[in-house]
Design an enzyme around this catalytic site. Structure first.
Site, short mmCIF file in Angstrom:
data_model
loop_
_atom_site.label_atom_id
_atom_site.label_comp_id
_atom_site.label_asym_id
_atom_site.label_seq_id
_atom_site.Cartn_x
_atom_site.Cartn_y
_atom_site.Cartn_z
N ASN A 158 18.46 -20.67 -24.49
CA ASN A 158 19.06 -21.35 -23.35
C ASN A 158 19.00 -22.85 -23.58
O ASN A 158 18.03 -23.36 -24.16
CB ASN A 158 18.30 -21.04 -22.06
CG ASN A 158 18.59 -19.65 -21.52
OD1 ASN A 158 19.58 -19.03 -21.86
ND2 ASN A 158 17.71 -19.16 -20.67
N ARG B 153 20.67 -13.68 -23.42
CA ARG B 153 19.90 -13.81 -24.66
C ARG B 153 19.41 -12.46 -25.17
O ARG B 153 19.49 -12.16 -26.36
CB ARG B 153 18.71 -14.75 -24.48
CG ARG B 153 19.12 -16.19 -24.26
CD ARG B 153 17.92 -17.07 -23.99
NE ARG B 153 17.23 -16.60 -22.80
CZ ARG B 153 15.94 -16.78 -22.54
NH1 ARG B 153 15.18 -17.42 -23.41
NH2 ARG B 153 15.40 -16.33 -21.43
#
Length: 89
Positions: free
Chosen positions: A37, A19
């Site tokens: 996520n 990320r």
């Protein structure tokens, strides 16, 4: 013309800085959107920008950061939401 693409990435993509690296890359090419996520272990990227920017992001998603092991990348168009930055959620 601003486009919106939802990208789903599977493999070893959580716990490897995916990320944070995705946000850094997206910001470097001027893309707006989010990365998050998912409970199933995948990562979802919501990307808004030009077709060229989105294609660069899709290509990056196939690689990810050094510790990632990407199994698949799926992407599909979605309605533009008007993101003003690229954030981790």
């Amino acid at each position: 013309m601003t486009l919106h693409t939802t990208i789903s990435v599977t493999g070893k993509v959580q716990g490897v800085g995916y990320r944070y690296s995705a946000r850094q890359f997206a910001q470097s090419i001027g893309l707006k959107g989010t990365v998050r996520n998912e409970r199933d272990g995948s990562v979802t990227v919501e990307a808004e920008g030009s077709d060229e920017q989105i294609q660069l992001m899709i290509a990056w998603c196939h690689r990810g950061p050094a510790r990632a092991m990407v199994d698949s990348v799926k992407h599909f168009p979605a309605p533009v939401e008007g993101f003003t930055s690229f954030d981790i959620r």
